[in-house]
Structures are given as structure tokens and as C-alpha cells.
Design an enzyme around this catalytic site. Structure first.
Site: not given
Ligand code: NAD
Length: 695
Positions: A63, A102, A105, A125, A303, A379, A381, A386, A408, A479, A637
Site C-alpha cells: 500500500a 496489498g 493481496e 501489516e 563491550m 576500555v 570508563e 581514555k 557512556s 542514559n 531500540y
Molecule cells: P570492561 O571492564 O568489561 O572492559 C574493558 C576492557 O578494556 C578490559 O578488558 C580491559 O583489560 C581493557 N583495557 C583497559 N584499559 C586498556 C588499555 N589502556 N588498553 C587496552 N585495553 C584496555 O568494560 P566494558 O563494560 O566493556 O566498558 C567499556 C566501555 O564501554 C566503557 O567506556 C563503558 O562506559 C562503555 N559502555 C559500557 C556499557 C555496559 O553496559 N557495560 C554500555 C555502553 C558503553
């Protein structure tokens, strides 16, 4: 003569061809044209049989959805199909491309159906909160039986030609030139003096009387809260109980009910919003894109592994970097286990598992990332970590590589500034589990280049994600709104509700789980560590210690430790109320001098959802999200917001912004909480009697 439907004759076969690019949608002009061409064919004494087909790339694909909600213009599709079915000459549908809704159909109104081997047909549909309303629910059960028809109509999935033939929907599958094959088939029918075969004249094969109840029970959980799947069942049931004309009337009645329902309006909104979200306002359609052939992921944790899987599954090679070999090994084995679990469920072949894993490379050395076109950091948080990582990436990444962070909560602009190429930096915020959740927030930094953004938005689709462009702020779109809801959920419990009550109200609203079950799933330790950090670094602004902190301190981290806000017996996933939690809540109330009161379900619903809408309005004002639909897609999502409510902003419009705004003002008056300070945008729209859709 219609300019979208033509009629011509090849010997004794009349050919009716729909030519309404791009997909031959069945808008008014096509419906009118089909009737005219049919009349011409019937009046043509030399035509002994008629063939209906689509020009270009497909049979009419469905449709014209944009006509929904407008005053229907005659002829309606059921009228056209009726004319086809009652015509005096045999009519053959010749299908290629996708004949959906459609389109399918129409084929059911024909006497014979032939299709190219690459063709697909289906009745989707239900995904728009509707049912096939041009006889689909009455003709399909007559053709293939009620049970098979239920599956096709309630699932709404497109089916391939081979399967359609197996089911008895298609009479003949052909390959090569469809027009030539269709003419040959029609000639054969004419030579055999093949009869007309109207589907409506068939009777539905006798079925087990329980089939409808069984089917309803089978979908009860998956389709919880949805109206359309259950209306589809009612319509098919009518086909088994009534004659064709009465069944058609019943189908119409159910269809109109759905068409006028808030649910279908919401699901149609989601359909368009998802497509719209891919187009970023202000980003020219022809923005050049960078080529992404190789990807690197830093961090093989929760992640990183999931992120890498998305690319491997899409055929894109990935190099994964970690600090230690053990971390790499652990990450790789989790990925393999996930793929193997999918293979056990029949979603992948073992060859595909090996092919995916074969595209994965691992390293401990940044020098190995020099070939990557896109590098995604996942890596810990922590800003310092970072920044160190991005410093390294700046050193080794090739010129033009896109550098993305999965943070995050951290400031993407500050991370970008740790490099000498901030225009190449952006956020790619995946949701956990990253190989499953469809949302990708694409975070555009202050300096992110247009072509980097356009590349990642397009890449999202390549890895089967829904990308939504968002701006930099704490928590981005999803978030940030979630945190406001979480604060209300805890406050409601402090005041007298139970965690189970709060969760039940939001579950009943249609969310996959309540805020406390969600906190248990994510791990109570995550929020606790953040709050503890704040208490050390910024005690003046840190939240006071509450019963959630007490639970985490006691090692109750949620599902992963078998207990959190709720108990999870024997490694289970079903949250059960906890006496320990109740005692902690009592102790907290006593300590704060709170006398618990009865909190109504209505208050829970309003406070948890309206606080999100207020925050959503602030997000729009600040330009963090460009349009309300972007917020809706984030929530559908990323968090399983029920599509039949259209997303939080669409739902707010349905409630009425005047009402929402009044309640928010009341909550602000009662508490003075800045979260309840009405967003000026909301105030303005409500004052003008408008909705977010009017923006
Ligand atoms: P995690 O602790 O499971 O994994 C982090 C990994 O990074 C570890 O394996 C660690 O060995 C590695 N790491 C740390 N420093 C490093 C470096 N200098 N070089 C190389 N490797 C290194 O953490 P996660 O839950 O996977 O989170 C990772 C990122 O994703 C964070 O920034 C977090 O905020 C973000 N995030 C997490 C989620 C969640 O639900 N867990 C969701 C969205 C985003």
C-alpha cells in the site's frame, strides 16, 4: 489512459503492467489504473487470459502508507481485488521483487500465481499495528488453511518463493525473464482451457478447533500489550466461521478499529521515524563518505567483544587490542562462545562461525592498528585511561582514520582534544549486549567532521544497527533520560512504594523490565562506584548514601551475584522480592524520618515517565537530539520502549502535553526538585495546544 498502469496484448495474452516507481506502491492512481486496464483486457476480444505484473524492480510492493489516515479515495484496494477476482477471464499474477501487504493481496485475488525464484511475498501489516485489510485474512486461510495463514499473518515476515510454493501459495516458480515465462504460462493455461479459480469460492480446510486458542497462547508473551496480532487471529477465525462476504465485513471492522487505534498510529510513526533518523538534519545527502575496510577495537571486555562481533558478522575484518594476552584470550573465547550459541540455535552455520572468527586478529601492539580505517575504543570508563589510549591512537592511526569512543558518560570533546585530529573523533555508543542491541548513538563532537559522521551513520546500517546522531552531554540521550527515571524510581520507594510495585507498573506499561530489575541486570556496583567516587572527589554535590548503596556494600550486585534489589534463586533470571532489601529500605526510611505512605500505580507511572519527557524536551532545546523522533528511536531500540506507544515523545503527544505539563508543574510545586522544573519548550508547546510532532 492511466500513466502508471498500461495494457497491451501478446497474441492471446493481455498484459497489465504497473509502472509507478520506485516500488509500484498501490496509491490511488495505481488502483484506478488497474481497474481501467482490467476493463480494457476484459473488453479485448482477443485476450483469453490476463497477466498482472510490475514494471521495474518489483510487483506492487504494498500500500502507499502515506495515504493511511487520509480520507480513502475510491476505488479501494478491496474493490480492485474484487474486480480482478470476479472477472470473466482467468487472471495470473506474475511476481518479482517483493509483493508485500496489498501487493500480496492482489495476487490472492488472481486465479493463478507465478513468481520468479528470487521473489518474496508476505503480509507485514501487523508490524504497522494493522491487519491485511484487502481480503488477506479471508483468502489466505482458504488457500492454505487457518494454521499456516495465522503464522504468515501474525508473524508478518516476508517469505521466499520456494517456501511460498511449498505452502501452496504460488503455483509456479520460474527463473529468467518473468514476462516471457508469464506469457508462456498463460498460453499453457489457455491451451488447457484452464478454469477460473477464485480463492473466495474455496472453503477453509477443517482444522482442529483449538488452533486459535493455541496460537494465542503461543504468542501471548512475545506480543504482550499489542492489539494487532490478536485482531489478526480474530480475523482469520472469522474466515473459518463465516461465509466470504460476512468474513470480509468482519475483516473491515477489525481493520478500521486498528487503523483508528493509538497503537497503529504509534507503530506507523516508528516505521517512518526509523528511516528518518538515518538522515541527519544539516548533513547534506551527498556528504562524501570514508571507506571502511578494516576496523580495530581497543579493549576485549564486555563491550569490546560485542562491538567486534558486529563487524565480523558483517564481513569486516577486526583487529582487537588489549593490555594483556590473558584479557585477549578471555575476550576471544567469549566471542566464540556467543557465536557457537547462535549456531546451536540454528541462526548461523558452523562455517559462518569459523568465517567470522577467521576475520578476527588480536594484538598487544598499537603499531598493528596502522591499517585500520576505524578504531573504536572500549576500555575502562576513566578519562585519564581514555586520554592515554587516544594519545596512542593519534600516534599510530593512519591519516583519515575515524577514532571513536564507546564512553557512556565522559566528554567526547575532551577525549577528542587528547588528539591532534579532533575532526576525526566521535562517539559510537553501543548498548549492552553490543552484539544484540540494535541502537547505536553516534555522538557528534564539537569538531567532528561531517564526512566522519556520515560514514559512521551509514556504517551503522551495514552492521544492522539503527544509528541515531546525538550531541555531547552527560549520558547523551538515552542514559540521560534513564538516570532521571531511576532517581524517581528510588524516590518512590523511599516514599512508600516497593521495588516490585514500581517495576510492575512499568512492565505493565509495556517495557521489557522495570527500573530495579534493569539495575540488577546492569549491576548495582556500577552506580555505587560512581557515587562513591563522587563522595570522595565532590562530596558537596554527591548524593546521600541510601539503601541501594547499602545493598551494593553488602555485595548484592544484582543478577551476577544472585541477589541485588531482588533475589535470583539458583542463578535464575526471575526477580523475586527480597526481605533483605525490604529491611534495608525500612532502615533507610527510619533513619531519614520518613513515614511510608501508599503510592498509587498512577503516580508511579506519571513520575517515572513524565520526568523522562521533561528531560527529553530539555534535550531537544539543547540540540542534543535534533528531533523528537530521534529520542523515540533511541528508546525503542536501546531500552525496549514498546513500539505500540511510539516512543516517549510520541506517547507524550498522545497523552496531551497540556496534561503532562500540568502534572510536572504539580510535582515541581510539591518537591522543588530541579528535575521537575518544566522545560521551557514543553511549557511553550503545551501553552500553544501543540505536540512535539508540531516541531
Ligand atoms: P570492561 O571492564 O568489561 O572492559 C574493558 C576492557 O578494556 C578490559 O578488558 C580491559 O583489560 C581493557 N583495557 C583497559 N584499559 C586498556 C588499555 N589502556 N588498553 C587496552 N585495553 C584496555 O568494560 P566494558 O563494560 O566493556 O566498558 C567499556 C566501555 O564501554 C566503557 O567506556 C563503558 O562506559 C562503555 N559502555 C559500557 C556499557 C555496559 O553496559 N557495560 C554500555 C555502553 C558503553
Amino acid at each position: 489512459m492511466s500513466d502508471v498502469v498500461s495494457y497491451r496484448r501478446e497474441d492471446e495474452v493481455g498484459l497489465i503492467v504497473v509502472d509507478n516507481p520506485p516500488v509500484n506502491a498501490l496509491g490511488h492512481a495505481v488502483r484506478q489504473g488497474l481497474l481501467e486496464a482490467l476493463d480494457e483486457g476484459l473488453a479485448d476480444p482477443s485476450a483469453k487470459a490476463l497477466v498482472i505484473m510490475g514494471g521495474g524492480r518489483t510487483f506492487p510492493a504494498g500500500a502507499d502508507i502515506r495515504e493511511f489516515g487520509q480520507t480513502p479515495k475510491s476505488p479501494s484496494l478491496p474493490d480492485v481485488i474484487d474486480a480482478i477476482e470476479t472477472s470473466s477471464k482467468p487472471v495470473i499474477a506474475a511476481v518479482h521483487g517483493t509483493a508485500l501487504g496489498g501487493g500480496m493481496e492482489i495476487t490472492l485475488g488472481c486465479d493463478y500465481r507465478l513468481a520468479l525464484d528470487s521473489a518474496k511475498m508476505g503480509l507485514p501489516e501487523v508490524n504497522l499495528g494493522l491487519l491485511p485489510g484487502a481480503g488477506g485474512t479471508q483468502r489466505l486461510p482458504r488457500l492454505i488453511g487457518a494454521r499456516a495463514a495465522l503464522e504468515a499473518i501474525v508473524e508478518g515476515k516476508p517469505m521466499k518463493a520456494a517456501r511460498l510454493a511449498e505452502m501452496g501459495i504460488i503455483d509456479e516458480v520460474v527463473s529468467g525473464d518473468l514476462e516471457r515465462e508469464a506469457i508462456a504460462y498463460a498460453r499453457k493455461l489457455v491451451a488447457e482451457d484452464a478454469p477460473r479459480r477464485p480463492v473466495s469460492a474455496l472453503s477453509v480446510a477443517a482444522e482442529d478447533a483449538d488452533v486459535f486458542a493455541e496460537f494465542e497462547a503461543a504468542i501471548a508473551r512475545k506480543k504482550r500489550g499489542y492489539l494487532a496480532p490478536f485482531h489478526c487471529i480474530k480475523a482469520v477465525k472469522a474466515a473459518t466461521e463465516m461465509d466470504f462476504a460476512a468474513g470480509m465485513a468482519r475483516e473491515r471492522e477489525l481493520f478500521v478499529e486498528l487503523l483508528n487505534s493509538p497503537q497503529s498510529a504509534a507503530q506507523r510513526h516508528v516505521f517512518f521515524a526509523e528511516r528518518e533518523a538515518a538522515k541527519v538534519p544539516g548533513l547534506a545527502k551527498d556528504t562524501p563518505q570514508r571507506e571502511i575496510r578494516r576496523v580495530a577495537v581497543i579493549g576485549a571486555g564486555t563491550m569490546g567483544g560485542g562491538i567486534a562481533m558486529n563487524f565480523l558478522s558483517a564481513g569486516i575484518p577486526v583487529t582487537m587490542l588489549e593490555m594483556k594476552a590473558e584479557a585477549l584470550d578471555r575476550g576471544v573465547s567469549v566471542m566464540r562462545r556467543n557465536y557457537e550459541a547462535s549456531a546451536r540455535k540454528g541462526r548461523l552455520t558452523t562455517e559462518q562461525v569459523e568465517a567470522n572468527m577467521g576475520r578476527l586478529w588480536t594484538t598487544l601492539d598499537y603499531a598493528d592498528l596502522a591499517e585500520a580505517d576505524l578504531i573504536i575504543e572500549a576500555v575502562f570508563e576513566n578519562m585519564d585511561v581514555k586520554k592515554t589510549v587516544f594519545g596512542e591512537l593519534d600516534r599510530v592511526a593512519k591519516s583519515g582514520a575515524i577514532l571513536a569512543t564507546n564512553t557512556s558518560t565522559l566528554d567526547v570533546d575532551e577525549i577528542a582534544d587528547a588528539t591532534s585530529r579532533p575532526t576525526d573523533v566521535l562517539g559510537m555508543h553501543f548498548f549492552s549486549p553490543a552484539n544484540v542491541m540494535k541502537l547505536l548513538e553516534v555522538v557528534r563532537g564539537a569538531q567532528t567532521a561531517d564526512d566522519a559522521l556520515a560514514t559512521v551513520m551509514a556504517l551503522a546500517r551495514r552492521i544492522s544497527k539503527v544509528g541515531v546522531a546525538v550531541g555531547v552531554c552527560y549520558g547523551f540521550v538515552g542514559n540521560r533520560m534513564l538516570h532521571k527515571r531511576q532517581t524517581q524510581a528510588v524516590a518512590l520507594v523511599n516514599e512508600g512504594a516497593t521495588p516490585s510495585q514500581v517495576d510492575r507498573v512499568l512492565y505493565d506499561f509495556g517495557l521489557p523490565m522495570g527500573p530495579f530489575a534493569m539495575a540488577d541486570l546492569a549491576g548495582l556496583d556500577v552506580g555505587w562506584r560512581i557515587r562513591e567516587g563522587l563522595r570522595e572527589t565532590d562530596p558537596a554535590n554527591a548524593p546521600a548514601r541510601n539503601w541501594m548503596d547499602a545493598l551494593a556494600e553488602a555485595g548484592r550486585f544484582g543478577q551476577k551475584t544472585g541477589a541485588g534489589v531482588f533475589e535470583y534463586g539458583d542463578g535464575g533470571r526471575t526477580p523475586e522480592p527480597s526481605e533483605t532489601t525490604a529491611a534495608e529500605i525500612d532502615a533507610y526510611r527510619a533513619q531519614q524520618g520518613i513515614t511510608p505512605r501508599d503510592v498509587s500505580d498512577e503516580e508511579i507511572r506519571e513520575r517515572c515517565l513524565y520526568v523522562m519527557i521533561n528531560e527529553g524536551a530539555k534535550i531537544l532545546e539543547e540540540g542534543i537530539a535534533a528531533r523528537p523522533l530521534d529520542i523515540d528511536i533511541v528508546w525503542i531500540y536501546g531500552y525496549g520502549f514498546p513500539p505500540y506507544r511510539g516512543g516517549p515523545m510520541f506517547w507524550a503527544d498522545q497523552v496531551g502535553l497540556g496534561l503532562v505539563c500540568d502534572r510536572i508543574r504539580t510535582f515541581h510545586g510539591e518537591t522543588g526538585d530541579p528535575d521537575w522544573q518544566v522545560a521551557p519548550l514543553l511549557e511553550k508547546l503545551a501553552g500553544e495546544g501543540k505536540g512535539f510532532a508540531d516541531l
